[in-house]
Design an enzyme around this catalytic site. Structure first.
Site, mmCIF file in Angstrom:
data_model
loop_
_atom_site.group_PDB
_atom_site.id
_atom_site.type_symbol
_atom_site.label_atom_id
_atom_site.label_comp_id
_atom_site.label_asym_id
_atom_site.label_seq_id
_atom_site.Cartn_x
_atom_site.Cartn_y
_atom_site.Cartn_z
ATOM 1 N N ASP A 8 0.811 -1.105 0.044
ATOM 2 C CA ASP A 8 -0.036 -0.123 0.015
ATOM 3 C C ASP A 8 0.667 1.323 -0.119
ATOM 4 O OD1 ASP A 8 -1.792 -2.107 0.281
ATOM 5 O OD2 ASP A 8 -2.810 -1.354 2.304
ATOM 6 N N ASP A 48 -4.529 -0.879 -2.014
ATOM 7 C CA ASP A 48 -5.942 -0.702 -1.163
ATOM 8 C C ASP A 48 -6.737 -0.090 -2.058
ATOM 9 O OD1 ASP A 48 -7.031 -1.333 1.489
ATOM 10 O OD2 ASP A 48 -6.837 0.798 2.082
ATOM 11 N N HIS A 83 -10.750 6.832 2.080
ATOM 12 C CA HIS A 83 -9.493 6.626 1.593
ATOM 13 C C HIS A 83 -9.221 5.517 0.367
ATOM 14 C CE1 HIS A 83 -9.410 3.151 4.487
ATOM 15 N NE2 HIS A 83 -8.378 2.689 3.572
ATOM 16 N N LYS A 108 -6.773 -4.953 -3.210
ATOM 17 C CA LYS A 108 -7.499 -5.582 -1.998
ATOM 18 C C LYS A 108 -8.633 -4.502 -1.593
ATOM 19 C CE LYS A 108 -4.038 -4.146 1.032
ATOM 20 N NZ LYS A 108 -4.763 -3.267 1.875
ATOM 21 N N CYS A 153 -1.684 -2.906 7.547
ATOM 22 C CA CYS A 153 -1.655 -3.678 6.388
ATOM 23 C C CYS A 153 -0.335 -4.638 6.421
ATOM 24 C CB CYS A 153 -2.059 -3.018 5.207
ATOM 25 S SG CYS A 153 -3.860 -2.331 4.988
HETATM 26 C C1 VGL Z 1 -4.500 0.425 5.769
HETATM 27 C C2 VGL Z 1 -6.053 1.137 7.319
HETATM 28 C C3 VGL Z 1 -7.281 1.138 6.363
HETATM 29 C C4 VGL Z 1 -3.197 -0.004 5.537
HETATM 30 C C5 VGL Z 1 -5.543 0.344 4.794
HETATM 31 O O1 VGL Z 1 -2.620 0.130 4.326
HETATM 32 O O2 VGL Z 1 -2.549 -0.105 6.479
HETATM 33 N N1 VGL Z 1 -4.847 1.025 6.979
HETATM 34 N N2 VGL Z 1 -6.632 0.570 5.123
HETATM 35 ZN ZN ZN Z 2 -8.209 0.753 3.509
#
Ligand code: VGL
Ligand code: ZN
Length: 209
Positions: A8, A48, A83, A108, A153
């Site tokens: 991510d 993400d 996000h 994902k 993540c």
């Molecule tokens: C993530 C919170 C929500 C991450 C993704 O990439 O760590 N954290 N979505």
């Molecule tokens: Zn997320």
């Protein structure tokens, strides 16, 4: 065969993004050095990739604010600011990341009713993304993981790698990662170590230690 899994490294998790991780953009040059090092036969990046009404967004729950706890499909869920909505700039990989050196982008978090911190499977551990099968089919024996965010993540991806890829040596690259909450980062690193994940650095990798 060695593979690198970049988690991510997206605008949304970098300063200026909707769920900015402190210093998130600082992992980009480190990730690029690892990609360019020639140490990895395979490089995968996760992305993400949420629908605009994703159930992890506080905005989709009545009377909830970002970073409140809520419930999603009957399970406790941290609620986030909107996000990484599909097709938006927030969801793009960081523009300075060496995309040409990445062999596969694993998206994902597309399903409205469940979150997917891990690049390998949904948070209920049921539906798989296919990444574990792919890495196995490529003959991966060592998997180094880094990116954003360490306490969410990255951690869940690393723990799933241990569970779903028996026999594969999994390592966490600390300086190529940043977390949301410092207390959470310390706990995440302890949890990873307790599951047999080694902590390494780009310095050690690039020096060939
Ligand atoms: C993530 C919170 C929500 C991450 C993704 O990439 O760590 N954290 N979505
Ligand atoms: Zn997320």
């Amino acid at each position: 065969m060695k593979a690198l899994l970049l988690i991510d490294i997206q605008n949304g998790f970098c300063p200026g993004g909707n769920l900015a991780v402190p210093e998130g953009d600082q992992v980009v040059p480190v990730a690029n050095a690892l990609i360019d090092s020639g140490k990895y036969a395979l490089v995968v990046a996760s992305q993400d990739w949420h629908p605009e009404d994703h159930g992890s967004f506080a905005s989709t729950h009545a009377d909830k604010n970002p970073f409140d706890m809520g419930v999603l499909s009957g399970k406790p869920q941290m609620l986030w600011p909107d996000h990484c909505v599909q097709g938006t700039d927030d969801a793009e990989l960081h523009p300075d990341l060496n995309i040409d050196g990445i062999h596969l982008i694993q998206q994902k978090g597309q399903k409205q009713h469940i979150d997917s911190y891990s690049a390998f499977r949904d948070n209920d551990q049921e539906a798989h993304t296919g990444l574990a099968d792919y890495l196995r089919s490529q003959g991966v024996t060592e998997l180094d993981i880094c990116g954003l965010a360490t306490d969410y993540c990255v951690k869940f991806s690393a723990l799933d790698a241990v569970d779903m890829l028996p026999g594969v040596k999994v390592r966490f690259i600390e300086d190529a990662s940043r977390g949301i909450d410092p207390v959470g980062v310390t706990a995440a690193m302890e949890e990873m170590v307790s599951r047999g994940i080694d902590i390494t650095s780009s310095r050690a990798i690039l020096a060939g230690w």
